[in-house]
Design a protein around this motif. Sequence first.
Motif, PDB file in Angstrom:
ATOM      1  N   LEU A  61      45.480 -10.929  82.512  1.00 28.46           N
ATOM      2  CA  LEU A  61      45.163 -10.680  81.111  1.00 28.46           C
ATOM      3  C   LEU A  61      46.106 -11.468  80.200  1.00 28.46           C
ATOM      4  CD1 LEU A  61      44.436  -6.841  81.092  1.00 28.46           C
ATOM      5  CD2 LEU A  61      42.794  -8.711  81.020  1.00 28.46           C
ATOM      6  N   PHE A  62      47.401 -11.498  80.556  1.00 24.28           N
ATOM      7  CA  PHE A  62      48.338 -12.243  79.720  1.00 24.28           C
ATOM      8  C   PHE A  62      48.125 -13.746  79.860  1.00 24.28           C
ATOM      9  CE2 PHE A  62      52.541 -13.965  78.492  1.00 24.28           C
ATOM     10  CZ  PHE A  62      52.626 -13.393  77.226  1.00 24.28           C
ATOM     11  N   GLN A  63      47.706 -14.215  81.026  1.00 25.70           N
ATOM     12  CA  GLN A  63      47.386 -15.629  81.184  1.00 25.70           C
ATOM     13  C   GLN A  63      46.281 -16.032  80.216  1.00 25.70           C
ATOM     14  OE1 GLN A  63      46.551 -16.744  85.266  1.00 25.70           O
ATOM     15  NE2 GLN A  63      48.304 -15.593  86.015  1.00 25.70           N
ATOM     16  N   LYS A  64      45.259 -15.181  80.101  1.00 26.43           N
ATOM     17  CA  LYS A  64      44.170 -15.459  79.161  1.00 26.43           C
ATOM     18  C   LYS A  64      44.675 -15.463  77.717  1.00 26.43           C
ATOM     19  CE  LYS A  64      40.465 -16.064  81.646  1.00 26.43           C
ATOM     20  NZ  LYS A  64      39.704 -17.339  81.570  1.00 26.43           N
ATOM     21  N   LYS A  65      45.567 -14.557  77.411  1.00 24.73           N
ATOM     22  CA  LYS A  65      46.134 -14.487  76.066  1.00 24.73           C
ATOM     23  C   LYS A  65      46.921 -15.756  75.754  1.00 24.73           C
ATOM     24  CE  LYS A  65      48.733 -11.239  73.141  1.00 24.73           C
ATOM     25  NZ  LYS A  65      49.460  -9.938  73.126  1.00 24.73           N
ATOM     26  N   CYS A  66      47.699 -16.234  76.721  1.00 19.06           N
ATOM     27  CA  CYS A  66      48.471 -17.469  76.544  1.00 19.06           C
ATOM     28  C   CYS A  66      47.533 -18.668  76.389  1.00 19.06           C
ATOM     29  CB  CYS A  66      49.407 -17.693  77.721  1.00 19.06           C
ATOM     30  SG  CYS A  66      50.747 -16.493  77.836  1.00 19.06           S
ATOM     31  N   GLU A  67      46.467 -18.663  77.173  1.00 20.38           N
ATOM     32  CA  GLU A  67      45.516 -19.764  77.077  1.00 20.38           C
ATOM     33  C   GLU A  67      44.890 -19.823  75.685  1.00 20.38           C
ATOM     34  OE1 GLU A  67      41.235 -21.129  78.971  1.00 20.38           O
ATOM     35  OE2 GLU A  67      42.607 -19.950  80.214  1.00 20.38           O
ATOM     36  N   ARG A  68      44.556 -18.655  75.130  1.00 22.43           N
ATOM     37  CA  ARG A  68      43.993 -18.634  73.778  1.00 22.43           C
ATOM     38  C   ARG A  68      45.008 -19.158  72.756  1.00 22.43           C
ATOM     39  NH1 ARG A  68      42.026 -13.664  75.509  1.00 22.43           N
ATOM     40  NH2 ARG A  68      43.542 -12.494  74.277  1.00 22.43           N
ATOM     41  N   ARG A  69      46.300 -18.805  72.946  1.00 22.39           N
ATOM     42  CA  ARG A  69      47.328 -19.288  72.028  1.00 22.39           C
ATOM     43  C   ARG A  69      47.485 -20.805  72.134  1.00 22.39           C
ATOM     44  NH1 ARG A  69      49.448 -19.907  67.404  1.00 22.39           N
ATOM     45  NH2 ARG A  69      51.718 -20.167  67.327  1.00 22.39           N
ATOM     46  N   ILE A  70      47.431 -21.347  73.358  1.00 25.53           N
ATOM     47  CA  ILE A  70      47.518 -22.788  73.539  1.00 25.53           C
ATOM     48  C   ILE A  70      46.340 -23.472  72.853  1.00 25.53           C
ATOM     49  CG2 ILE A  70      47.394 -24.654  75.238  1.00 25.53           C
ATOM     50  CD1 ILE A  70      48.974 -22.857  77.145  1.00 25.53           C
ATOM     51  N   LYS A  71      45.155 -22.884  72.979  1.00 24.17           N
ATOM     52  CA  LYS A  71      43.969 -23.449  72.315  1.00 24.17           C
ATOM     53  C   LYS A  71      44.143 -23.453  70.799  1.00 24.17           C
ATOM     54  CE  LYS A  71      40.529 -22.310  75.869  1.00 24.17           C
ATOM     55  NZ  LYS A  71      39.357 -21.468  76.220  1.00 24.17           N
ATOM     56  N   GLU A  72      44.733 -22.376  70.260  1.00 22.16           N
ATOM     57  CA  GLU A  72      44.986 -22.324  68.812  1.00 22.16           C
ATOM     58  C   GLU A  72      45.920 -23.460  68.394  1.00 22.16           C
ATOM     59  OE1 GLU A  72      46.598 -18.505  68.026  1.00 22.16           O
ATOM     60  OE2 GLU A  72      44.741 -17.411  68.459  1.00 22.16           O
TER      61      GLU A  72
END
Length: 375
Positions: A312-323
Amino acid sequence: MSETSSNVSGATPASPEGSGWGVTLKLSADTVDDATPIFATAHVEGAVEWTDLEFRYRWSLDVEEDGPLHGSSGVYDDQSQWGFIPPQTGSFWLCVSVRHKHTGVVMEASRWVTVQEDESFRRPPLPSADAPSVVEVKDVSMIFNIASEQFNSLKEYFLALARHELKFKEFRALDHIDFEVKRGEAFGLVGTNGSGKSTMLKIIAGVLDASEGSCKVTGTIAPLIELGAGFDMDLTAKENIYLNGALLGYRKEFIDAHFQDIVEFAELQNFMDMPLKNYSSGMVARIAFSIATITEPDILIVDETLSVGDFLFQKKCERRIKELVQSDGVTVLLVSHSIDLVERICDRVCWIEKGKMRMVGPTDEVCDAYKRLAG
């Protein structure tokens, strides 16, 4: 015999006659994109103690129970909330079973959720030839000298050194690497274990000096290279946020203003006064990533940091990288063994194998060639 009841809509509690309690299932959203986790929460109403209940979650694709894809959270436990990562797009049936430990009564409630393709993010376009470069790697080699024989003690080592019997063999971790990274790119580095990817990132971050060639970097760097780098494990998480922030060039006033944002992103509000040595590697990664991405650095370097965190946190980090990628001003250098992640985020990729550059170019071309190597 235990009683079982079902509530498909989740709007009203499922409650067999005479049981005295019921359950509804609430979801964080009814429609999500395929990069977003779904949080399912069981709500119990009626005359029952929460400590007497245990929960189990099930999911299925397209149909109730045992669809073409299905699974569960495992055995019954005391978790009233469950995070579900959809394996693909489609309609998913989610169900919670709530069992009373003493009476054996089981309540069920279910909901449908639609998972659609994430259209909000697109890889950045390939940079123009005249776009400014923020990283210029020219003919870089990294050479390590390794003792040609093993010594059992320092005494043996120094005796061999005094007798001029100590011999070294040369190991080239990187061998004449050339590439440029343009401003605003998401640039990936791929290769098998030990190929030299992390060494290349350390040279870019200034942790290592290249043995040959040059590496020019323009702008501020937020490096996420080695887990725990820049932390003192004997200090608390709160103290380490200020320490690591200072190492990244942030003033105390800046950390004061953003402290709550860092803690909330890391989701570690209850552990701020705990020494970092008692943290798991995943918890350390949460703190490190939260500090490094609290603002928009010129260059963000990510080296497998996400792999130690929970999914779940990996997905959260991925979204932040995309931002950060979509902000146009941030350049991202990403090393990952997950080719899917590289393909989702990066516009260009460099493939390094056994210290040599095999290929550099558009993501699809390089990743396809790399995947063919794996068979």
